[in-house]
Scaffold this active site. Structure first.
Site, mmCIF file in Angstrom:
data_model
loop_
_atom_site.group_PDB
_atom_site.id
_atom_site.type_symbol
_atom_site.label_atom_id
_atom_site.label_comp_id
_atom_site.label_asym_id
_atom_site.label_seq_id
_atom_site.Cartn_x
_atom_site.Cartn_y
_atom_site.Cartn_z
ATOM 1 N N HIS A 90 -6.080 2.974 -4.383
ATOM 2 C CA HIS A 90 -6.028 3.203 -2.931
ATOM 3 C C HIS A 90 -6.399 4.659 -2.593
ATOM 4 C CE1 HIS A 90 -5.124 2.016 1.099
ATOM 5 N NE2 HIS A 90 -3.975 2.654 1.219
ATOM 6 N N HIS A 102 -5.671 9.353 0.368
ATOM 7 C CA HIS A 102 -5.697 8.505 1.563
ATOM 8 C C HIS A 102 -6.652 8.991 2.672
ATOM 9 C CE1 HIS A 102 -3.961 5.719 4.600
ATOM 10 N NE2 HIS A 102 -3.547 5.051 3.538
ATOM 11 N N ASP A 157 0.813 -1.214 0.000
ATOM 12 C CA ASP A 157 0.000 0.000 0.000
ATOM 13 C C ASP A 157 0.848 1.265 0.000
ATOM 14 O OD1 ASP A 157 -2.111 -1.738 0.185
ATOM 15 O OD2 ASP A 157 -2.996 -0.814 1.970
ATOM 16 N N ASP A 158 0.187 2.368 -0.418
ATOM 17 C CA ASP A 158 0.658 3.756 -0.222
ATOM 18 C C ASP A 158 1.743 4.210 -1.188
ATOM 19 O OD1 ASP A 158 -1.151 3.694 1.807
ATOM 20 O OD2 ASP A 158 0.297 3.895 3.435
ATOM 21 N N HIS A 211 3.744 -2.358 3.057
ATOM 22 C CA HIS A 211 3.734 -1.018 2.463
ATOM 23 C C HIS A 211 5.032 -0.748 1.702
ATOM 24 C CE1 HIS A 211 0.686 -0.746 5.619
ATOM 25 N NE2 HIS A 211 0.180 0.299 4.973
#
Length: 239
Positions: A112, A116, A61-62, A206
């Site tokens: 995603h 955020h 993620d991210d 991540h």
């Protein structure tokens, strides 16, 4: 020629004919039985292979991150593994070539959100903005529109699911959280990733959002151990 000799000749011909018929029947039975046995063996082999096939979903993620995404891609490639990257739209806009590289190496790139936020606490218009703008930037680098949406923080409910479905998205979270974002140490990340893994597990790590050096350090051990346990690695597409 005597009647006896004619009768004996006919009897001999009858015996030969009977033997020939019997042999033909026997050979016919063997010929038809063999393919059936082969078919059963092939079916059994396929079923056994299917039963022993194990896989996990590695997810990151991210990202993309200018520092860590490339390192993770290099490790994945070294181990012949693929993963699913849930990318933030702002980072895709900042590092488009990294998103393209993730995709070109056989990984899946999914949504995603743009910045955020917790999707449980945004308006309907903000939800559409977060998802659709990210779609546009990912599509520009991959040629496809993501079908998976991972809400930040795993924040989902019926409203989030309904809004996602209206945009053609399926919600995908995880089953194993390494909590690598908290930087608990490389060995802890490894232990959390492997402790309760089973076929179909979705492992969360991540590649962006902060210092991910511990994740990078943990990844080779995670991959090596999973491969030794017979696991393969597959990607999410939500098609």
């Amino acid at each position: 020629m005597s009647p006896y000799r004619r009768s004996a000749g006919r009897s001999s011909r009858f015996v030969i004919a009977a033997v020939a018929i019997a042999l033909s029947a026997a050979l016919g039975l063997v010929a038809t039985a063999a393919p059936q046995a082969t078919s059963r063996a092939a079916t059994s082999s396929v079923a056994q292979a299917s039963a022993t096939s194990k896989y996990v979903y590695l997810t990151f993620d991210d990202g993309p991150s200018s520092r860590y995404t490339a390192q993770i891609l290099k490790i994945l490639r070294a181990y012949g593994a693929r993963a699913t990257f849930f990318e933030i739209g702002q980072n895709v806009a900042r590092y488009p070539s990294l998103t393209r590289r993730v995709y070109q190496q056989g990984n899946s790139v999914q949504n995603h959100t743009w910045s955020h936020p917790d999707l449980r606490h945004v308006s309907a218009s903000a939800f559409r903005y977060q998802v659709q703008k990210t779609d546009r930037y990912i599509r520009a680098q991959t040629g496809y529109t993501p079908r998976c949406l991972r809400p930040p923080y795993g924040g989902t409910n019926k409203l989030v699911s309904r809004r996602a479905a209206a945009l053609g998205k399926s919600i995908r979270v995880w089953t194993i959280d390494t909590r690598d974002w908290s930087r608990p140490g490389t060995s802890v990340i490894v232990r959390r990733a492997l402790a309760n893994v089973h076929s179909g597990s979705v492992i969360l790590m991540h590649d962006g959002g902060g210092n991910r050096s511990q994740t990078v350090a943990a990844l080779p051990t995670i991959l090596r151990t999973l491969k030794a346990r017979g696991y393969g690695f597959t990607t999410m597409s939500c098609t």
